[in-house]
Design a protein around this motif. Structure first.
Motif, PDB file in Angstrom:
ATOM      1  N   VAL A 102     -20.499   3.365  18.773  1.00 13.01           N
ATOM      2  CA  VAL A 102     -19.939   3.357  20.129  1.00 13.01           C
ATOM      3  C   VAL A 102     -21.015   3.707  21.147  1.00 13.01           C
ATOM      4  CG1 VAL A 102     -18.328   4.510  21.687  1.00 13.01           C
ATOM      5  CG2 VAL A 102     -17.581   3.818  19.405  1.00 13.01           C
ATOM      6  N   ARG A 103     -21.800   4.760  20.853  1.00 11.43           N
ATOM      7  CA  ARG A 103     -22.849   5.161  21.802  1.00 11.43           C
ATOM      8  C   ARG A 103     -23.883   4.058  21.978  1.00 11.43           C
ATOM      9  NH1 ARG A 103     -22.677  10.102  18.578  1.00 11.43           N
ATOM     10  NH2 ARG A 103     -21.305  11.613  19.598  1.00 11.43           N
ATOM     11  N   ALA A 104     -24.240   3.385  20.883  1.00  7.08           N
ATOM     12  CA  ALA A 104     -25.206   2.285  20.974  1.00  7.08           C
ATOM     13  C   ALA A 104     -24.640   1.148  21.829  1.00  7.08           C
ATOM     14  CB  ALA A 104     -25.557   1.792  19.574  1.00  7.08           C
ATOM     15  N   ALA A 105     -23.361   0.854  21.654  1.00  6.32           N
ATOM     16  CA  ALA A 105     -22.730  -0.198  22.458  1.00  6.32           C
ATOM     17  C   ALA A 105     -22.705   0.180  23.932  1.00  6.32           C
ATOM     18  CB  ALA A 105     -21.315  -0.462  21.943  1.00  6.32           C
ATOM     19  N   MET A 106     -22.456   1.463  24.213  1.00  6.89           N
ATOM     20  CA  MET A 106     -22.444   1.926  25.597  1.00  6.89           C
ATOM     21  C   MET A 106     -23.808   1.715  26.248  1.00  6.89           C
ATOM     22  SD  MET A 106     -20.227   5.416  25.038  1.00  6.89           S
ATOM     23  CE  MET A 106     -20.672   6.121  26.628  1.00  6.89           C
ATOM     24  N   VAL A 107     -24.873   2.004  25.505  1.00  5.74           N
ATOM     25  CA  VAL A 107     -26.230   1.813  26.028  1.00  5.74           C
ATOM     26  C   VAL A 107     -26.510   0.334  26.235  1.00  5.74           C
ATOM     27  CG1 VAL A 107     -28.684   2.088  25.531  1.00  5.74           C
ATOM     28  CG2 VAL A 107     -27.096   3.955  25.032  1.00  5.74           C
ATOM     29  N   ASP A 108     -26.159  -0.498  25.244  1.00  7.69           N
ATOM     30  CA  ASP A 108     -26.420  -1.941  25.337  1.00  7.69           C
ATOM     31  C   ASP A 108     -25.727  -2.563  26.543  1.00  7.69           C
ATOM     32  OD1 ASP A 108     -27.900  -1.772  23.041  1.00  7.69           O
ATOM     33  OD2 ASP A 108     -26.313  -2.521  21.707  1.00  7.69           O
ATOM     34  N   LEU A 109     -24.512  -2.106  26.817  1.00  5.34           N
ATOM     35  CA  LEU A 109     -23.710  -2.692  27.895  1.00  5.34           C
ATOM     36  C   LEU A 109     -23.841  -1.950  29.219  1.00  5.34           C
ATOM     37  CD1 LEU A 109     -20.447  -3.376  25.830  1.00  5.34           C
ATOM     38  CD2 LEU A 109     -22.152  -5.061  26.567  1.00  5.34           C
ATOM     39  N   VAL A 149     -31.379  12.055  24.937  1.00  4.62           N
ATOM     40  CA  VAL A 149     -30.150  12.250  24.166  1.00  4.62           C
ATOM     41  C   VAL A 149     -28.936  12.263  25.088  1.00  4.62           C
ATOM     42  CG1 VAL A 149     -28.890  13.857  22.663  1.00  4.62           C
ATOM     43  CG2 VAL A 149     -31.335  13.473  22.308  1.00  4.62           C
ATOM     44  N   ALA A 150     -29.054  12.934  26.226  1.00  7.92           N
ATOM     45  CA  ALA A 150     -27.921  13.046  27.153  1.00  7.92           C
ATOM     46  C   ALA A 150     -27.462  11.677  27.641  1.00  7.92           C
ATOM     47  CB  ALA A 150     -28.315  13.918  28.349  1.00  7.92           C
ATOM     48  N   GLN A 151     -28.400  10.819  27.996  1.00  9.92           N
ATOM     49  CA  GLN A 151     -28.037   9.488  28.491  1.00  9.92           C
ATOM     50  C   GLN A 151     -27.290   8.695  27.439  1.00  9.92           C
ATOM     51  OE1 GLN A 151     -28.757   7.700  31.582  1.00  9.92           O
ATOM     52  NE2 GLN A 151     -28.854   9.818  32.282  1.00  9.92           N
ATOM     53  N   THR A 152     -27.756   8.773  26.205  1.00 16.27           N
ATOM     54  CA  THR A 152     -27.091   8.060  25.113  1.00 16.27           C
ATOM     55  C   THR A 152     -25.674   8.573  24.908  1.00 16.27           C
ATOM     56  OG1 THR A 152     -29.209   7.689  24.009  1.00 16.27           O
ATOM     57  CG2 THR A 152     -27.245   7.463  22.669  1.00 16.27           C
ATOM     58  N   GLY A 164     -36.647  19.466  22.945  1.00 16.38           N
ATOM     59  CA  GLY A 164     -35.639  18.958  23.868  1.00 16.38           C
ATOM     60  C   GLY A 164     -34.570  18.135  23.165  1.00 16.38           C
ATOM     61  N   ARG A 165     -34.982  17.249  22.283  1.00 15.19           N
ATOM     62  CA  ARG A 165     -34.012  16.420  21.552  1.00 15.19           C
ATOM     63  C   ARG A 165     -33.090  17.292  20.701  1.00 15.19           C
ATOM     64  NH1 ARG A 165     -33.938  10.934  21.440  1.00 15.19           N
ATOM     65  NH2 ARG A 165     -32.408  11.162  19.766  1.00 15.19           N
ATOM     66  N   ASN A 166     -33.676  18.238  19.966  1.00 14.21           N
ATOM     67  CA  ASN A 166     -32.859  19.109  19.114  1.00 14.21           C
ATOM     68  C   ASN A 166     -31.856  19.915  19.933  1.00 14.21           C
ATOM     69  OD1 ASN A 166     -33.637  19.557  15.960  1.00 14.21           O
ATOM     70  ND2 ASN A 166     -35.375  18.731  17.092  1.00 14.21           N
ATOM     71  N   ALA A 167     -32.316  20.407  21.094  1.00 17.55           N
ATOM     72  CA  ALA A 167     -31.415  21.183  21.954  1.00 17.55           C
ATOM     73  C   ALA A 167     -30.252  20.318  22.442  1.00 17.55           C
ATOM     74  CB  ALA A 167     -32.189  21.756  23.137  1.00 17.55           C
ATOM     75  N   ALA A 168     -30.566  19.093  22.862  1.00 24.83           N
ATOM     76  CA  ALA A 168     -29.513  18.200  23.360  1.00 24.83           C
ATOM     77  C   ALA A 168     -28.546  17.808  22.243  1.00 24.83           C
ATOM     78  CB  ALA A 168     -30.147  16.956  23.973  1.00 24.83           C
ATOM     79  N   GLU A 169     -29.057  17.592  21.046  1.00 25.09           N
ATOM     80  CA  GLU A 169     -28.185  17.243  19.924  1.00 25.09           C
ATOM     81  C   GLU A 169     -27.281  18.421  19.552  1.00 25.09           C
ATOM     82  OE1 GLU A 169     -31.119  15.991  17.156  1.00 25.09           O
ATOM     83  OE2 GLU A 169     -31.345  13.990  18.058  1.00 25.09           O
ATOM     84  N   LEU A 170     -27.829  19.637  19.590  1.00 25.40           N
ATOM     85  CA  LEU A 170     -26.996  20.806  19.336  1.00 25.40           C
ATOM     86  C   LEU A 170     -25.906  20.941  20.405  1.00 25.40           C
ATOM     87  CD1 LEU A 170     -29.446  23.650  18.191  1.00 25.40           C
ATOM     88  CD2 LEU A 170     -27.782  22.417  16.809  1.00 25.40           C
ATOM     89  N   LEU A 171     -26.261  20.627  21.659  1.00 26.77           N
ATOM     90  CA  LEU A 171     -25.275  20.745  22.732  1.00 26.77           C
ATOM     91  C   LEU A 171     -24.153  19.716  22.566  1.00 26.77           C
ATOM     92  CD1 LEU A 171     -24.540  22.314  25.260  1.00 26.77           C
ATOM     93  CD2 LEU A 171     -25.847  20.662  26.607  1.00 26.77           C
TER      94      LEU A 171
END
Length: 332
Positions: free
Chosen positions: A36-43, A84-87, A295-302
């Motif tokens: 779903v997240r990948a589709a959101m980015v693609d579209l 990560v947040a944008q995705t 930064g990525r790890n922090a965003a993924e944890l959030l």
């Protein structure tokens, strides 16, 4: 403009599944959520923020509160958070506390007032504001520093081992009066790097000399003043480990001002790798931190905490890497 139904068709899921992912629900298979997240980015799909906020009582914004926006360490880190947040469908608001507890408090107040979906924070020493966020039920991830007594997701680098590697490298190169410039007293990163420096002296059988340790402000001027003071010590140190990138700039500038040659008269190792490290002559030996990964790890944890508020607290500690260059060459 793409709709929730377009995303559902692209991801080959139901519109209800897309809605659950958008709203951070936990009852979605991780593989489906990723589609779903990948589709959101693609579209280039953006949820209806007004409707979403009414359902969730929170915005789709994250606050990222860092201690010094002028420090290159945070540049790559924030980029990792934003990617990560944008995705995940969130936007990032960047806040600079200047290591000032009152200013940090103002940003925390704003995060609470605006009902932000989560906060990533590099807190000041002894900050009470992380507890305020947790008490209010706001998902929080602490970066760069560890909060004593706080039950909160945290992402760190191995500060002590990085400092130990740096100082041990200088000792192995033949330096015997190794000085240390670290950050403010009581600040987690400063104290861990000082502990690593001391451990490396023990490893090498070198004495601890309090006259060779300086606490500074993690800034250029602080590094300059600390190095000026160390060069006045008799006998003078023959090497220095500097506890962050900005202080290294100040310390190296003072060394050159005094006409001290590197590495013949003074070996130098800094903490944090920066692009200009290879442009110095000799090039600067540094301890590199995985800032983007922090930064990525922090965003993924959030995102995990938003999805599942009751999951166990996590602490991620990432390794550093010693990058040896000319400034720490073998002592003549």
């Amino acid at each position: 403009m793409a709709t929730i139904y377009d995303v559902a068709r692209r991801a080959e899921v139901s519109p209800a599944t897309v809605s659950r992912v958008v709203n951070g629900r936990a009852n979605v298979d991780p593989a489906l959520a990723e589609r779903v997240r990948a589709a959101m980015v693609d579209l280039n799909y953006r949820p209806n923020a007004v409707a979403r906020n009414l359902r969730r009582s929170r915005t789709s914004m994250w606050a990222v509160i860092i201690s010094d926006i002028g420090n290159p360490f945070f540049t790559s880190l924030v980029r990792g958070v934003e990617d990560v947040a944008q995705t995940a469908g969130y936007s990032v608001v960047l806040c600079n506390s200047d290591n000032d507890e009152a200013k940090e408090g103002q940003y925390v107040n704003a995060a609470l007032t605006e009902q932000m979906a989560g906060v990533i924070i590099s807190p000041t020493a002894g900050s009470p504001h992380v507890a305020r966020l947790l008490d209010a039920g706001v998902p929080v991830v602490v970066i760069d520093r560890q909060m004593a007594g706080a039950d909160v997701d945290t992402v760190l680098v191995d500060n002590e081992q990085g400092a130990r590697d740096a100082t041990g490298h200088l000792a192995a190169a033949g330096y015997r009066r190794i000085a240390c410039i670290t950050g403010p007293r009581g600040l987690f990163t400063a104290e861990r790097r000082l502990a690593g420096y001391r451990a490396a002296l023990d490893d090498a059988g070198l004495a601890h000399d309090p006259a060779l340790v300086r606490h500074a402000d993690f800034g250029v001027d602080g590094g300059h003043a600390a190095m000026h003071s160390l060069l006045a010590v008799d006998p003078r140190p023959d090497a220095v480990f500097v506890g962050n990138n900005l202080m290294t700039i100040g310390a190296v500038g003072r060394i050159f001002d005094e006409g001290v040659t590197v590495p013949e008269e003074m070996g130098v190792v800094g903490f944090d790798d920066v692009p200009w490290a290879t442009l110095m002559r000799p090039a600067l030996t540094t301890v590199a931190q995985p800032t983007y990964s922090v930064g990525r790890n922090a965003a993924e944890l959030l995102t995990d905490r938003i999805t599942d508020p009751k999951r166990p607290v996590s602490t991620v500690t990432l390794p550093t890497e010693l990058r040896v260059r000319g400034s720490s060459g073998a002592k003549p």
